[in-house]
Motif scaffolding. Structure first.
Motif, mmCIF file in Angstrom:
data_model
loop_
_atom_site.group_PDB
_atom_site.id
_atom_site.type_symbol
_atom_site.label_atom_id
_atom_site.label_comp_id
_atom_site.label_asym_id
_atom_site.label_seq_id
_atom_site.Cartn_x
_atom_site.Cartn_y
_atom_site.Cartn_z
ATOM 1 N N PHE A 118 -20.663 93.940 1.768
ATOM 2 C CA PHE A 118 -21.538 94.092 0.604
ATOM 3 C C PHE A 118 -21.454 95.449 -0.087
ATOM 4 N N GLY A 119 -20.312 96.136 0.045
ATOM 5 C CA GLY A 119 -20.065 97.352 -0.739
ATOM 6 C C GLY A 119 -21.150 98.403 -0.625
ATOM 7 N N PRO A 120 -21.657 98.916 -1.775
ATOM 8 C CA PRO A 120 -22.671 99.977 -1.743
ATOM 9 C C PRO A 120 -23.937 99.558 -0.993
ATOM 10 N N LEU A 121 -24.335 98.308 -1.125
ATOM 11 C CA LEU A 121 -25.505 97.820 -0.384
ATOM 12 C C LEU A 121 -25.224 97.874 1.111
ATOM 13 N N GLY A 122 -24.006 97.516 1.512
ATOM 14 C CA GLY A 122 -23.621 97.580 2.922
ATOM 15 C C GLY A 122 -23.680 98.995 3.474
ATOM 16 N N VAL A 125 -27.282 99.618 4.125
ATOM 17 C CA VAL A 125 -27.682 98.851 5.317
ATOM 18 C C VAL A 125 -27.149 99.527 6.581
ATOM 19 N N ASN A 126 -25.926 100.061 6.503
ATOM 20 C CA ASN A 126 -25.367 100.756 7.667
ATOM 21 C C ASN A 126 -26.200 101.994 8.001
ATOM 22 N N ARG A 127 -26.527 102.773 6.994
ATOM 23 C CA ARG A 127 -27.282 104.008 7.233
ATOM 24 C C ARG A 127 -28.671 103.712 7.802
ATOM 25 N N LEU A 128 -29.323 102.655 7.294
ATOM 26 C CA LEU A 128 -30.697 102.362 7.709
ATOM 27 C C LEU A 128 -30.797 101.503 8.964
ATOM 28 N N PHE A 129 -29.813 100.621 9.174
ATOM 29 C CA PHE A 129 -29.974 99.633 10.248
ATOM 30 C C PHE A 129 -28.766 99.556 11.178
ATOM 31 N N VAL A 130 -27.586 99.243 10.648
ATOM 32 C CA VAL A 130 -26.424 98.929 11.487
ATOM 33 C C VAL A 130 -25.989 100.139 12.314
ATOM 34 N N GLY A 131 -25.824 101.296 11.678
ATOM 35 C CA GLY A 131 -25.407 102.493 12.412
ATOM 36 C C GLY A 131 -26.349 102.836 13.554
ATOM 37 N N PRO A 132 -27.669 102.958 13.270
ATOM 38 C CA PRO A 132 -28.604 103.239 14.363
ATOM 39 C C PRO A 132 -28.609 102.151 15.444
ATOM 40 N N LYS A 133 -28.440 100.891 15.035
ATOM 41 C CA LYS A 133 -28.402 99.791 16.011
ATOM 42 C C LYS A 133 -27.185 99.946 16.925
ATOM 43 N N LEU A 134 -26.011 100.231 16.350
ATOM 44 C CA LEU A 134 -24.813 100.434 17.173
ATOM 45 C C LEU A 134 -24.986 101.618 18.112
ATOM 46 N N GLU A 135 -25.546 102.708 17.615
ATOM 47 C CA GLU A 135 -25.812 103.871 18.478
ATOM 48 C C GLU A 135 -26.691 103.451 19.655
ATOM 49 N N GLY A 136 -27.722 102.654 19.383
ATOM 50 C CA GLY A 136 -28.615 102.181 20.441
ATOM 51 C C GLY A 136 -27.913 101.283 21.443
#
Length: 151
Positions: A118-122, A125-136
């Motif tokens: 999803f380009g810029p939206l992605g 989403v990565n900064r707010l959700f996906v990145g922190p989730k992967l770190e966890g």
């Protein structure tokens, strides 16, 4: 493209590390229970091999379960293997699992390169959700593996 790299020392030898990490059934052990991780492929007997397809179902957010299909693309027993997403939640997923013998055990390195759709939206989403989730997820793995292979 986003990257995540983790290193961990495990008190085992290369053969033991390879036995554990090359067996996909052990993924459920090191994945947070909240993700409801399940392998949906038929059980595989024998060694991991390049070209092997593994299917999973995983809960990525409350009430959102996705099918994830990965292919083992490279294998050099007992030093590394690579899995790449063929279908699933990412636009791109490339995960290297590297094992190196050191004094008193092995150094395991996970190197993940991924892209959220999803380009810029992605990217948001990565900064707010996906990145922190992967770190966890990788923090959870670290804790579980420290219990299995205490240093």
């Amino acid at each position: 493209m986003h990257s995540l790299k983790r290193k961990q020392i495990l008190k085992t030898d290369l053969a033991g590390a390879w036995r554990f990490f090359s067996d996909p059934t052990n993924l459920a052990t090191i994945t947070p229970a909240s993700m409801n991780f399940r392998i949906t492929s038929p059980p595989h007997e024998g060694e991991m091999y390049a070209g092997q397809i593994i299917r999973y179902k995983v809960t990525v957010a409350p009430t959102i379960t996705v099918q994830w299909i990965t292919e083992i693309t490279h294998v050099r027993k007992p030093y590394f293997f690579v899995d790449e997403q063929r279908r699933g939640p990412y636009a791109f997923w490339h995960h290297q699992h590297l094992f190196r013998e050191i004094d008193g055990g092995i150094e395991m390195t996970d190197e993940v390169n991924y892209e959220v759709p999803f380009g810029p939206l992605g990217r948001l989403v990565n900064r707010l959700f996906v990145g922190p989730k992967l770190e966890g997820i990788f923090e959870h793995r670290n804790k579980v593996l420290s219990g299995i292979y205490p240093v």
